[in-house]
Design an enzyme around this catalytic site. Structure first.
Site, PDB file in Angstrom:
ATOM      1  N   HIS A 123       0.847  -1.197   0.000  1.00  0.00           N
ATOM      2  CA  HIS A 123       0.000   0.000   0.000  1.00  0.00           C
ATOM      3  C   HIS A 123       0.882   1.247   0.000  1.00  0.00           C
ATOM      4  CE1 HIS A 123       0.889  -0.526   4.358  1.00  0.00           C
ATOM      5  NE2 HIS A 123       0.934   0.795   4.361  1.00  0.00           N
ATOM      6  N   HIS A 147      -5.960  -1.724   4.895  1.00  0.00           N
ATOM      7  CA  HIS A 147      -5.830  -0.558   4.013  1.00  0.00           C
ATOM      8  C   HIS A 147      -5.056  -0.910   2.748  1.00  0.00           C
ATOM      9  CE1 HIS A 147      -1.971  -0.533   5.857  1.00  0.00           C
ATOM     10  NE2 HIS A 147      -1.751   0.747   5.974  1.00  0.00           N
ATOM     11  N   HIS A 160       4.856   7.144   2.451  1.00  0.00           N
ATOM     12  CA  HIS A 160       5.618   5.902   2.306  1.00  0.00           C
ATOM     13  C   HIS A 160       5.016   4.926   1.313  1.00  0.00           C
ATOM     14  CE1 HIS A 160       2.938   4.486   5.701  1.00  0.00           C
ATOM     15  NE2 HIS A 160       2.915   3.383   4.977  1.00  0.00           N
ATOM     16  N   HIS A 169       1.219  -0.259  14.609  1.00  0.00           N
ATOM     17  CA  HIS A 169       0.220   0.787  14.415  1.00  0.00           C
ATOM     18  C   HIS A 169      -1.041   0.421  15.190  1.00  0.00           C
ATOM     19  CE1 HIS A 169       2.538   2.578  11.211  1.00  0.00           C
ATOM     20  NE2 HIS A 169       2.373   1.568  10.383  1.00  0.00           N
ATOM     21  N   TYR A 223       9.429   1.955   9.696  1.00  0.00           N
ATOM     22  CA  TYR A 223       9.592   2.977   8.663  1.00  0.00           C
ATOM     23  C   TYR A 223      11.085   3.228   8.465  1.00  0.00           C
ATOM     24  CZ  TYR A 223       4.671   4.666   9.000  1.00  0.00           C
ATOM     25  OH  TYR A 223       3.304   4.807   8.972  1.00  0.00           O
ATOM     26  N   GLU A 268       8.235   1.252   4.062  1.00  0.00           N
ATOM     27  CA  GLU A 268       7.784   0.547   5.261  1.00  0.00           C
ATOM     28  C   GLU A 268       7.888  -0.950   5.004  1.00  0.00           C
ATOM     29  OE1 GLU A 268       3.463   0.389   6.079  1.00  0.00           O
ATOM     30  OE2 GLU A 268       3.912   0.664   8.196  1.00  0.00           O
TER      31      GLU A 268
END
Lengths: 102, 308
Positions: free
Chosen positions: B153, B200, B215, B247, B256, B266
């Site tokens: 993503h 996501h 990212h 997260h 990261y 990431e």
């Protein structure tokens, strides 16, 4: 022979930092816990560590032109993460940049 | 078939300052496979667990950042429908002929309200080096470096995230899994969009400047893989931002770090399974620390300011 390093002073600050010849200005400052110049990506891409060199010789690595234009480069604006001192230096961080300076 | 329309993030084209250094980073450190270099200088790579020809494209440029993020669509009927709806909403849609990238069919391209270019396409050739399909072993090629399984993503920064949210929800059929809202006004500060079972596929954060990349994320297998990735970051002096940590949003585990041009990468593992009937998860901005970095419980200086 290993170079003893160069003395880096920040205008308006009484601290002087020794930066080794084989490291970037940002790495040198970070070793002393200096927070005047903030660290971003450390790779010349984000522009957060933008400074201006007032005195001294230095070389630079590749930096995003968005943050240091050709004209700015001529005026000794640079990114600390991609700046390698070649002599003692005086720098300033109080420049108009794209971030709020503390 | 349950998942139709937009299937997943397909590829990203990233601007890099130095191609040679970038190849070492993406191929040897993250562990992508080289697919090829084209006459225009663009370098194509893929992760070992992806079936399609390529997912990461590097373009040498004097400015870092993101050229385009592209999503793969299940069939031409959907692609035509999206084109019509985008035009109907006043978007300028550009047709990109098949072959502009090797092995990729026709694409349609539009600029989202946050100033990011998105492409949509149906066809990409399969890779010879993809996952095996006949009595398949876990991998065909031996995983290398951080052992990235796939491009997962992007998180992008821009002004009108409400506008981009609307395009992805109303036209492209995405759902919003989580949002961060201002405590007082309820204004959305960050949002997480999915077209799949993943928590996501695209995330957006409100930012003063349009078109920015926060990212590009790569999936790794598990928490232990993040430890191994962190070892590689120290071993090769890769600029690390934060992590290993977790997260709150997505519940994914993360590190990261930065590529040699300052584009943030990431490595990511885990995260919950999303279904379109799931209620929206809402974070107040006063809890944003926990939302982004669940263990630190506060943002670091770089999260809101360092983008390319």
């Amino acid at each position: 022979m290993m170079n003893k390093g160069f003395q880096i002073s920040i205008q308006g600050s009484d601290k002087i930092v020794t930066c080794r010849e084989d490291e970037s200005l940002l790495s040198g400052l970070a070793r002393y816990g200096q927070k005047e110049v903030p660290a971003g990506c450390r790779q010349g891409g984000c522009g957060v560590c933008k400074i201006r060199v007032l005195k001294g010789e230095f070389e630079t690595g590749k930096m995003s032109i968005k943050h240091v234009s050709a004209m700015e480069k001529d005026m000794n604006f640079t990114l600390a993460c991609k700046t390698f001192p070649k002599s003692d230096m005086v720098i300033t961080v109080n420049i108009k940049g794209d971030r709020k300076w503390q | 078939m349950a998942i139709s329309g937009v299937l997943r993030p397909g590829f990203v084209q990233i601007r890099v300052l130095d191609m040679a250094e970038s190849i070492i980073h993406y191929r040897d450190r993250i562990g992508l496979e080289m697919v090829g270099t084209e006459a225009d200088g663009r370098v194509y790579l893929k992760a070992y667990d992806e079936f399609d020809r390529h997912s990461i494209i590097l373009r040498e440029c004097d400015e870092a950042g993101l050229d385009v993020m592209a999503f793969k669509v299940s069939n031409e009927t959907y692609l035509d429908e999206y084109e019509e709806k985008l035009r109907g909403q006043g978007f300028e849609v550009t047709a990109i002929a098949a072959g502009e990238q090797p092995g990729v069919g026709r694409r349609i391209s539009f600029m989202a309200p946050t100033g990011h270019r998105f492409d949509l396409y149906v066809d990409m050739e399969l890779s010879d080096n993809g996952p095996m399909t006949n009595n398949p072993d876990v991998s065909q090629l031996d995983p290398r470096g951080m052992k990235a399984l796939r491009f997962d993503h992007c998180l992008l920064y821009g002004g009108d995230i409400d506008g981009t949210k609307k395009v992805f929800e109303d036209i492209l059929g995405f759902s919003t899994s989580e949002v961060v809202v201002d405590d007082d006004t309820g204004m959305i500060i960050a949002l997480f969009l999915t077209c799949s079972n993943k928590a996501h596929d695209l995330a957006l954060v409100r930012h003063e400047e349009d078109g920015k990349l926060h990212h590009v994320s790569f999936l790794v297998e598990d928490w232990t893989s993040l430890r191994d990735a962190a070892d590689i970051m120290t071993r090769y002096d890769i600029s690390r931002d934060i992590g290993p940590t977790r997260h709150g949003i997505t519940r994914g585990q993360t590190i990261y770090f930065f590529d040699p041009s300052g584009n943030r990468n990431e490595v990511f593992s885990g995260g919950y399974a999303y279904y379109p009937d799931n209620p929206l998860r809402v974070w107040q901005a006063s809890s944003v620390g926990k939302a982004i970095f669940y263990y630190e419980r506060e943002l670091n200086d770089r999260f809101m300011t360092v983008v390319t």
